[in-house]
Design a protein around this motif. Structure first.
Motif, PDB file in Angstrom:
ATOM      1  N   ARG A 121       0.834  -1.193   0.000  1.00  0.00           N
ATOM      2  CA  ARG A 121       0.000   0.000   0.000  1.00  0.00           C
ATOM      3  C   ARG A 121       0.867   1.239   0.000  1.00  0.00           C
ATOM      4  O   ARG A 121       2.095   1.158   0.092  1.00  0.00           O
ATOM      5  CB  ARG A 121      -0.992   0.016   1.171  1.00  0.00           C
ATOM      6  CG  ARG A 121      -0.460  -0.416   2.505  1.00  0.00           C
ATOM      7  CD  ARG A 121      -1.606  -0.673   3.502  1.00  0.00           C
ATOM      8  NE  ARG A 121      -2.418  -1.822   3.132  1.00  0.00           N
ATOM      9  CZ  ARG A 121      -3.710  -1.755   2.843  1.00  0.00           C
ATOM     10  NH1 ARG A 121      -4.340  -0.605   2.836  1.00  0.00           N
ATOM     11  NH2 ARG A 121      -4.391  -2.847   2.549  1.00  0.00           N
ATOM     12  N   GLY A 122       0.199   2.402  -0.136  1.00  0.00           N
ATOM     13  CA  GLY A 122       0.919   3.658  -0.066  1.00  0.00           C
ATOM     14  C   GLY A 122       1.381   3.951   1.353  1.00  0.00           C
ATOM     15  O   GLY A 122       1.231   3.127   2.259  1.00  0.00           O
ATOM     16  N   TYR A 123       1.943   5.147   1.534  1.00  0.00           N
ATOM     17  CA  TYR A 123       2.471   5.486   2.856  1.00  0.00           C
ATOM     18  C   TYR A 123       2.211   6.954   3.145  1.00  0.00           C
ATOM     19  O   TYR A 123       2.047   7.774   2.241  1.00  0.00           O
ATOM     20  CB  TYR A 123       3.968   5.189   2.933  1.00  0.00           C
ATOM     21  CG  TYR A 123       4.824   6.075   2.050  1.00  0.00           C
ATOM     22  CD1 TYR A 123       5.541   7.156   2.581  1.00  0.00           C
ATOM     23  CD2 TYR A 123       4.905   5.851   0.685  1.00  0.00           C
ATOM     24  CE1 TYR A 123       6.309   7.971   1.765  1.00  0.00           C
ATOM     25  CE2 TYR A 123       5.683   6.659  -0.137  1.00  0.00           C
ATOM     26  CZ  TYR A 123       6.381   7.708   0.409  1.00  0.00           C
ATOM     27  OH  TYR A 123       7.141   8.511  -0.405  1.00  0.00           O
ATOM     28  N   ALA A 124       2.173   7.284   4.419  1.00  0.00           N
ATOM     29  CA  ALA A 124       1.979   8.665   4.861  1.00  0.00           C
ATOM     30  C   ALA A 124       3.175   9.056   5.714  1.00  0.00           C
ATOM     31  O   ALA A 124       3.350   8.533   6.818  1.00  0.00           O
ATOM     32  CB  ALA A 124       0.683   8.783   5.661  1.00  0.00           C
ATOM     33  N   PRO A 125       4.035   9.956   5.218  1.00  0.00           N
ATOM     34  CA  PRO A 125       5.172  10.419   6.028  1.00  0.00           C
ATOM     35  C   PRO A 125       4.696  11.305   7.177  1.00  0.00           C
ATOM     36  O   PRO A 125       3.495  11.407   7.447  1.00  0.00           O
ATOM     37  CB  PRO A 125       6.019  11.195   5.016  1.00  0.00           C
ATOM     38  CG  PRO A 125       5.048  11.628   3.969  1.00  0.00           C
ATOM     39  CD  PRO A 125       4.000  10.557   3.888  1.00  0.00           C
ATOM     40  N   GLY A 126       5.622  11.957   7.824  1.00  0.00           N
ATOM     41  CA  GLY A 126       5.303  12.731   9.020  1.00  0.00           C
ATOM     42  C   GLY A 126       4.239  13.788   8.830  1.00  0.00           C
ATOM     43  O   GLY A 126       3.510  14.118   9.778  1.00  0.00           O
ATOM     44  N   GLY A 128       1.549  13.537   7.150  1.00  0.00           N
ATOM     45  CA  GLY A 128       0.227  12.943   7.070  1.00  0.00           C
ATOM     46  C   GLY A 128      -0.336  12.822   5.670  1.00  0.00           C
ATOM     47  O   GLY A 128      -1.414  12.246   5.489  1.00  0.00           O
ATOM     48  N   ASN A 129       0.339  13.361   4.647  1.00  0.00           N
ATOM     49  CA  ASN A 129      -0.155  13.272   3.273  1.00  0.00           C
ATOM     50  C   ASN A 129       0.131  11.886   2.710  1.00  0.00           C
ATOM     51  O   ASN A 129       1.255  11.384   2.793  1.00  0.00           O
ATOM     52  CB  ASN A 129       0.503  14.335   2.400  1.00  0.00           C
ATOM     53  CG  ASN A 129       0.108  15.741   2.821  1.00  0.00           C
ATOM     54  OD1 ASN A 129      -1.009  15.967   3.275  1.00  0.00           O
ATOM     55  ND2 ASN A 129       1.038  16.694   2.682  1.00  0.00           N
ATOM     56  N   LEU A 130      -0.897  11.275   2.102  1.00  0.00           N
ATOM     57  CA  LEU A 130      -0.750   9.922   1.583  1.00  0.00           C
ATOM     58  C   LEU A 130      -0.004   9.937   0.250  1.00  0.00           C
ATOM     59  O   LEU A 130      -0.339  10.686  -0.654  1.00  0.00           O
ATOM     60  CB  LEU A 130      -2.120   9.269   1.385  1.00  0.00           C
ATOM     61  CG  LEU A 130      -2.111   7.829   0.889  1.00  0.00           C
ATOM     62  CD1 LEU A 130      -1.449   6.916   1.910  1.00  0.00           C
ATOM     63  CD2 LEU A 130      -3.535   7.359   0.591  1.00  0.00           C
TER      64      LEU A 130
END
Length: 217
Positions: A121-126, A128-130
């Motif tokens: 799946r995708g990821y959300a860095p610090g 918070g944006n996907l």
């Protein structure tokens, strides 16, 4: 002992059998549990494609990513791959379904997948944006196997979401004619991209050149 306890819990539906997580195949059946616990007579049978610890026959996979959040497979050239597997074993009493739910009842050793991802799946860095995971700008051509059920350029399976498949070229057979990109029925066993039945998230296909068929299951 722990595997027997977990297996019985799956059969008793205490632990839910979630197809996308392949809970059921990652277990053992009631006959083996009774043999281990109660000493009943066990009549062994040969199960093809995998074992009770979910070691699954996969054929050849060139690039494989599983259970990953946030990845990029970019700019690879995969070509002139040949699977030399012998003809399938003919005396299978049953098949381990974890190899491929869509191809249950078929031996898998001769198959080839150039790129395979599962439970990604995708990821959300610090902030918070996907961000989407990416399979981009790869070149796949000339893949061969005499004993394959399927030869797949890009295979997406499991509980996967937010993955961008963009700018890839897949020509599994040199000189093949471009097929209808969303033909749902099989013409031969060559598939440019396959998104499996258990995938319930967002898989984005953009600006690819897929010579063989695309299957969204």
């Amino acid at each position: 002992d722990m595997q027997i306890m977990v297996a019985q819990a799956i059969l008793d539906e205490i632990i839910p059998d979630i197809p996308s997580r392949q809970t059921g195949p990652n277990s053992i059946n009631q006959d083996i549990i009774d043999w281990a616990v109660k000493g009943t007579v066990l009549a062994p049978q040969y199960v093809c494609n995998g074992d009770s610890m979910h070691h699954v026959m996969k054929g050849i996979i060139v690039i494989r990513v599983e259970d990953t959040e946030g990845f990029t497979i970019e700019g690879n050239t995969i070509h002139d791959v040949e699977n030399l597997s012998v003809e399938p074993f003919s005396d299978c009493a049953d098949y381990h379904i974890g190899a491929s739910i869509e191809n249950q009842g078929e031996a898998q050793a001769g198959n080839v997948r150039a790129i395979s991802v599962a439970a990604v799946r995708g990821y959300a860095p610090g902030n918070g944006n996907l961000h989407q995971s990416q399979i981009i700008d790869n070149n796949i051509h000339s893949i061969h196997s005499d004993n394959a059920n399927v030869i797949v350029g890009i295979d997406v399976q499991g509980d996967s979401d937010n993955t961008d498949i963009q700018g890839n070229t897949v020509e599994l057979e040199d000189g093949a004619q471009v097929q209808d990109p969303y033909e749902s029925t099989s013409r031969g066993n060559h598939i440019s991209v396959r998104v499996r039945e258990a995938v319930d998230g967002s898989i984005f296909l953009k600006n690819n050149r897929f010579v063989q068929q695309t299957r969204i299951l």
